[in-house]
Design a protein around this motif. Structure first.
Motif, mmCIF file in Angstrom:
data_model
loop_
_atom_site.group_PDB
_atom_site.id
_atom_site.type_symbol
_atom_site.label_atom_id
_atom_site.label_comp_id
_atom_site.label_asym_id
_atom_site.label_seq_id
_atom_site.Cartn_x
_atom_site.Cartn_y
_atom_site.Cartn_z
ATOM 1 N N ASP A 34 22.640 122.943 41.262
ATOM 2 C CA ASP A 34 24.236 123.135 40.718
ATOM 3 C C ASP A 34 24.908 122.369 42.057
ATOM 4 O O ASP A 34 25.098 123.325 42.796
ATOM 5 C CB ASP A 34 24.615 124.405 40.728
ATOM 6 C CG ASP A 34 26.077 124.483 40.167
ATOM 7 O OD1 ASP A 34 26.466 125.543 40.096
ATOM 8 O OD2 ASP A 34 26.543 123.403 39.991
ATOM 9 N N ASP A 80 33.197 128.807 33.760
ATOM 10 C CA ASP A 80 33.180 129.217 32.499
ATOM 11 C C ASP A 80 33.283 130.696 32.437
ATOM 12 O O ASP A 80 32.838 131.294 31.326
ATOM 13 C CB ASP A 80 31.810 128.666 31.910
ATOM 14 C CG ASP A 80 30.750 129.185 32.540
ATOM 15 O OD1 ASP A 80 29.322 128.814 32.212
ATOM 16 O OD2 ASP A 80 30.801 129.996 33.476
ATOM 17 N N ILE A 303 35.553 117.086 36.453
ATOM 18 C CA ILE A 303 34.180 117.529 36.691
ATOM 19 C C ILE A 303 33.123 116.517 36.078
ATOM 20 O O ILE A 303 33.435 116.482 34.649
ATOM 21 C CB ILE A 303 33.963 119.049 36.471
ATOM 22 C CG1 ILE A 303 35.023 119.892 36.929
ATOM 23 C CG2 ILE A 303 32.480 119.349 36.338
ATOM 24 C CD1 ILE A 303 34.641 121.347 36.689
HETATM 25 N N1 LIG Z 1 31.401 126.766 34.712
HETATM 26 C C1 LIG Z 1 30.740 126.358 35.535
HETATM 27 C C2 LIG Z 1 30.327 125.477 36.576
HETATM 28 C C3 LIG Z 1 30.215 124.592 37.299
HETATM 29 N N2 LIG Z 1 31.581 124.018 37.428
HETATM 30 N N3 LIG Z 1 29.297 124.316 38.185
HETATM 31 N N4 LIG Z 1 28.369 125.345 37.774
HETATM 32 C C4 LIG Z 1 28.843 126.090 36.908
HETATM 33 N N5 LIG Z 1 27.811 127.035 36.490
HETATM 34 C C5 LIG Z 1 28.420 127.868 35.283
HETATM 35 C C6 LIG Z 1 27.184 128.780 34.855
HETATM 36 C C7 LIG Z 1 26.139 128.194 36.188
HETATM 37 C C8 LIG Z 1 26.587 127.211 37.021
#
Ligand SMILES: N#Cc1c(N)n[nH]c1N1CCCC1
Length: 330
Positions: A34, A80, A303
């Motif tokens: 991520d 989220d 994003i």
């Molecule tokens: N929302 C969000 C998000 C993000 N902007 N980057 N990684 C996210 N994740 C959500 C759950 C796991 C990683």
């Protein structure tokens, strides 16, 4: 040193999972790499069994190289509203053949329901900047920051694909994975993200609009969250599309013939095929589908998630004083 690891998509490419070896002997967990966060956290034997539904768990008691970081804790909430928290160990972490022997492995003691319900996702491997790592009282470094000095080049690349496996490479740019030139653009890492200027956009064959906006390259976000006006203009070209707040965004008939979406990086232009923008059905009979492009209203910046990133070969380059992102066609 350099290495390469698989990025395998879950259903609808909601996220991509990468096998990561942790500890001695190695325990393999499948993590969501991520670039929008900076914690490496894992499902662990430290959490209640009730919040584990099929995931692999890191068991520090079975690793001869695990060392508890006394009094260290972490907790993270994502955009989220999913969250996780826990304690911290140092252990050997190996991603695609690149290894670091004292990586902070953040063992979860609690996770939100969204993580529990995804049986295939054993945690996250954050590759944003270490300035937003959540470990307290002493912040920890990301895997990339820890290995950068041992890599042949201080960079990593993402080659995500539509409904099939791609790769994350570390320390090397594999020229067989892209065509033409790589266009680089400077990154503003002051908020801890790979934030850059998108130089404009085009819808299908319509004229390219040179109105730039800031966005983060985020492999951990499924969709492309773009400025509301851009998104409105896109779905104006889709017969039957509408903003359905009960679904949380724009939906359209699954049979719609979606226009492509063109985004600019400097003078270069990259295209997301219309097919990529049909993300997933929202109903059981597959008549209404949810758009892969949605509004960034309320976030403060765009994003650029997997829907966009899978259309390119992307270089996350920290080899110079100012970090930069590279994009190439493939
Ligand atoms: N929302 C969000 C998000 C993000 N902007 N980057 N990684 C996210 N994740 C959500 C759950 C796991 C990683």
């Amino acid at each position: 040193d350099s290495g390469s690891a698989r990025a395998s998509p879950e259903q609808y490419d909601i996220q991509y999972l990468t096998p990561v070896e942790i500890g001695t002997p190695p325990q393999t967990l499948n993590l969501d790499v991520d670039s929008g966060s900076s914690d490496l956290w894992v499902f662990s034997t430290e959490m209640p069994a009730s919040s584990v539904k099929g995931q692999a768990q890191y068991d520090p008691s079975k690793s001869s190289t695990a060392k508890r970081v006394q009094d260290a804790t972490w907790n993270i909430t994502y955009g989220d509203n999913s969250y996780s928290e826990g304690i911290v160990y140092k252990d050997v972490v190996n991603v695609g053949g690149v290894s670091f022997d004292a990586q902070a492995v953040e063992a979860a003691t609690a996770v939100s329901q969204t993580f529990t319900t995804d049986a295939n996702d054993d945690g996250l491997l954050g590759l944003a900047f270490s300035t937003i790592n959540t470990v307290q009282p002493s912040q920890e470094k990301t895997f990339f920051d820890n290995v950068a000095s041992e890599l042949d080049a201080a960079l990593w690349t993402a080659d995500l694909k539509y409904h099939k496996s791609g790769c994350y490479d570390f320390g090397v740019i594999d020229d067989s994975k892209y065509t033409g030139q790589i266009t680089y653009t400077d990154v503003d890492s002051s908020d801890g993200f790979w934030m850059f200027d998108v130089s404009g956009y085009g819808i299908g064959n319509n004229t390219f609009q040179s109105t730039s906006f800031q966005g983060i390259a985020d492999t951990g976000t499924t969709l492309a969250m773009l400025p509301a006006q851009v998104v409105k203009a896109y779905y104006k070209q889709v017969r039957g599309a509408k903003l359905d707040n009960s679904q949380g965004g724009y939906v359209f008939p699954c049979q719609a013939n979606l226009p492509s979406f063109v985004y600019g990086v400097g003078n270069a232009r990259y295209e997301i095929p219309g097919q990529y923008i049909n993300y997933a059905p929202v109903d059981n009979d597959g008549t209404t589908c949810f758009g892969g492009i949605q509004s960034d209203a309320g976030i403060g910046f765009a994003i650029l998630g997997d829907i966009l990133l899978k259309s390119a070969f992307v270089v996350f380059d920290a080899s110079e004083n100012v970090p930069r992102l590279g994009f190439a066609k493939k």
